[in-house]
Structures are given as C-alpha cells and as structure tokens.
Enzyme design. Sequence first.
Site, short mmCIF file in Angstrom:
data_model
loop_
_atom_site.label_atom_id
_atom_site.label_comp_id
_atom_site.label_asym_id
_atom_site.label_seq_id
_atom_site.Cartn_x
_atom_site.Cartn_y
_atom_site.Cartn_z
N LYS A 136 9.71 -12.32 0.10
CA LYS A 136 9.66 -11.90 1.50
C LYS A 136 10.54 -12.76 2.38
O LYS A 136 11.11 -12.31 3.35
CB LYS A 136 8.24 -12.05 2.03
CG LYS A 136 7.33 -10.89 1.74
CD LYS A 136 6.05 -11.07 2.55
CE LYS A 136 5.06 -9.98 2.19
NZ LYS A 136 3.83 -10.09 2.93
N1 GLU Z 1 -0.39 -7.74 7.77
C1 GLU Z 1 -0.34 -7.44 6.39
C2 GLU Z 1 1.03 -7.76 5.83
O1 GLU Z 1 1.94 -7.99 6.53
C3 GLU Z 1 -0.65 -5.96 6.12
C4 GLU Z 1 -2.09 -5.67 6.23
C5 GLU Z 1 -2.45 -4.25 5.92
O2 GLU Z 1 -1.55 -3.40 5.83
O3 GLU Z 1 -3.63 -3.98 5.81
O4 GLU Z 1 1.21 -7.80 4.65
#
Ligand code: GLU
Length: 474
Positions: A243
Amino acid sequence: MTAKVVTRFAPSPTGFLHIGGARTALFNWLYARHTGGRMLLRIEDTDRERSTDAAVDAIIDGLDWLGLKADEPPVSQFERAARHREVAEEMLAADKAYLCFATQAELEEMREKAKTEKRPPRYDGRWRDRDPSEAPEGVKPVIRIKAPQEGETLVRDQVQGDVRFPNRDLDDFVLLRSDGTPTYMHAVVVDDHDMGVTHIIRGDDHLTNAGRQTLIYQAMGWDVPVMAHIPLIHGEDGAKLSKRHGALGVEAYRAMGYPPEALLNYLARLGWSHGDDEVMSIDQMIEWFDIVDVNKGAARFDFAKLNALTGVHIRSTADEKLVEMLMDERDHLPNGANLKAASDERVRQILLQAMPGLKERAKSLVELTDMAGFYFAARPLAMDEKAEGILASGGREIVAKVLPALSAAPEWNGKALEEIVRATAEADGLKLGKLAQPLRAALTGRSTSPGVFDVLEVLGREESLARLSDQASA
Ligand code: GLU
C-alpha cells in the site's frame, strides 16, 4: 420491492489513493451504477495520529480524476464518535455488552499465556459476568461485546462463498476504548448501518473482520449488509502489492499518462471478467458488472497488459477528446511542458490536425506528448543523434535542394507537397524516401515521426520552411 442498493468506499486517509483502493472504489461504483443505487464515501479518519488532510484531498482528487464520484458528500468517521459511543452504551444497557476493567498488565499476561500455549491471543471474558461494583480503583473501563461463546457465525460472502467463524475464536472484543473512542470494528458497523449501506464490497484483508462485525449487527438487531470481499491485487511476481509503495498511488498512474477510461478498464478486469471481453467502455462495464462474477483468486497487476489496453483505448478515442485530455492532463505529465506554445488555441489546433498520425502508436498520454513535442519545439530545433546523423551525411544538401520547390508551392497541403517532393526526386533519379528522411529530420529533429507530408501540413508553410532553412543553411 427490494431496497435500493447503497454501496460505500471507506478509505483510511493515511496515504494516497493506492491502486487497490481505486479498484475497490470502482467495484462499489460499478455495482451502484449497475443496480441504479448509490455509492457513498466514508473517510475513516478515526486514527488521528495517522490521518492527514493531505491524504483526504489526495483520495478525493484521485476519485474525481477517475470519475468515481460518490453520490453524497463524504462522511467523516471521526465526526461520528458521539454516535459510536451512543450505540456502545445502548448495547451495554441491553446486556449485549459489558464494562471490562482488566488492566494493561492483565491483558499482557493473557497475551503471554496464549503465546506459550500457542493459541491466538483472546480476551478470557473475566469481566463478562462480574459486577462493575467490583471494579478496581482508578481503572477506566472499556466496553466489550458479549459475544456468543458457542456455535458459529456465518458470513455469506458473494465472492468468497459461505465463510464460517467458530464463535469461540471471535472473543469479547472491544467496542469502546477507555477514553470513549470507538474501535475500528465498531465504528464501521455503526456507520454502515446509519448510512443505509446494503452492500459492503471491500478487500479480502477485511474478511476476518466480517465475522466480528456480524456479531455487532446481530446484537443490535440490525440487518447485516450483503458482503463481498474481493481478492487483493498482487504484483507481477505474485507478491502482495504494498500500500505504501509510492509508485502505486493513483496519481502515479496519472503521471504515467494512463487515461482514466483505460485504467478503469484494466482495473475492472483485475479479478472480474465478462466472457472474453477485454476492451470495455465505462457504459459497458456498468451494464455487465456484477459482484458475483468477481473471482476469488488474487489478481496480478501486469503493466504490459495495462499498456496494451491503453493503446487500444487511445486509438479508439475521438481526436477531439484526446486533445482535450492532453490539455487537461498537461500539468500532471512529466513532459507536459512539451505541449506549450504561443497559445493554447494553437496547441489545440495543431494537436487536432496531428492526432490521426500520432495516436496510432501511443500507449500512454506521455508517449503521445512525447511524439507531439516536436510540433511545439522552438527553432532552431535540437536534433537527436539519428536525425543529426541523417543530416550530416548528405541530408542537409538534400534539404537545400528541395527547399526552393517547397517555397514555391502554390498550396500548402500534404498531397500537393508530396507531389512536389516526388517530382524533385524523380528529376534527380532518387527514391522518394531518400528525400523524405532528411526532411523529416529537419522538420522534427527525429528519425521517426508521423508521415512527413502530414507533418508539413500541420506545421504550416511558415514554420516548415523556417525549420528546413535552419538546416539547409547550417
Ligand atoms: N478503512 C478500511 C481500509 O482502508 C476499509 C474498511 C472497510 O471497508 O470496511 O482498508
């Protein structure tokens, strides 16, 4: 009547919009469009240490650039903290949760014990049935869910199939920390419920969270949304894409000159397919997309495929649209300064005329810009090595020889100019190519370019003759 579909994209603003996130957003957006529903955007900014405004902007800009706009203004998870607390307290009042006064030292001890027994670390439920009146002094409690201890929790995932979690593995996890802030696990559920989300489409790195989150829905008596955990994107070598890898932010792809349509087409095909169709317009993707058709296996990111697909997209895009795209993207491309001339109007006009000759071979907007650069270069033109070689080995003499005939051309269009050059070649018993090559070098500073007579026409009489004179007299 079934409820309208509501999907959401829920990025954490701890970095730019990476390519995996863009694909998650795309699948949510496509599914919402396909079903006539809506896609919402939630910024998961509860982690105040790691969330930045710059990242929020980068995510929103990235989505805008891709055309994946949410149907409502973004929701900030952080701003909903009071509501998260309220739900945790409601669960507490309903005996679906309890106060836990275990100290850090106790928790540490539990972890250590689990480690030596080679079990995953689980809270042992020591405050589950204890009365808060027994609380030790000075310990601020957390709120934990009172999770079922037997049986299993089933997640009926649209991509992964039925996934079963033994409840003893899910333990009484924390909903609200002792400082009153919600855990990620809890905030996501409360937000998804309040936002009316019907379909959760996200990376399969969240699959294990789905089990725990299901317990919160059940404790609150809320409908569990349909879940679809999509496989992560891996690199060409099969390793997981990082990432935080700078080159993989959406803006990096923008700077590499991929038009959004081409990138979206490529991303859609990473993990999803519709028959043998490789090249798709956005409308076709919307028409054909369904989450149940997403594959379970990890997809591999392959630049060669992305480039080939981008070439196809560029060739099939209308010239006018490509010109506007180049004008819009100019400031984001490393060689965008190539497309600056006296006026934007002149740049547009030249690009439009030149586009049929340029777009045949370009696999990115950067290549297109590179190929178009000579039209806007200032005189005297810098010659690349091959062009200089052509001109130095008799090319300048040839340019000097053709120049008078071209200067006298009664009309300035590719066909008429070709006739003139052809006649000169024949008079000297030479092949047309012998003359065209030095002309190309003098006009473009390169040994390859679109057809030389097109180049003459697009450059116009004045600029063409000036470039040729620069070399004829050099
Ligand atoms: N905020 C999380 C992420 O960036 C995603 C959470 C979700 O989609 O439930 O990986």
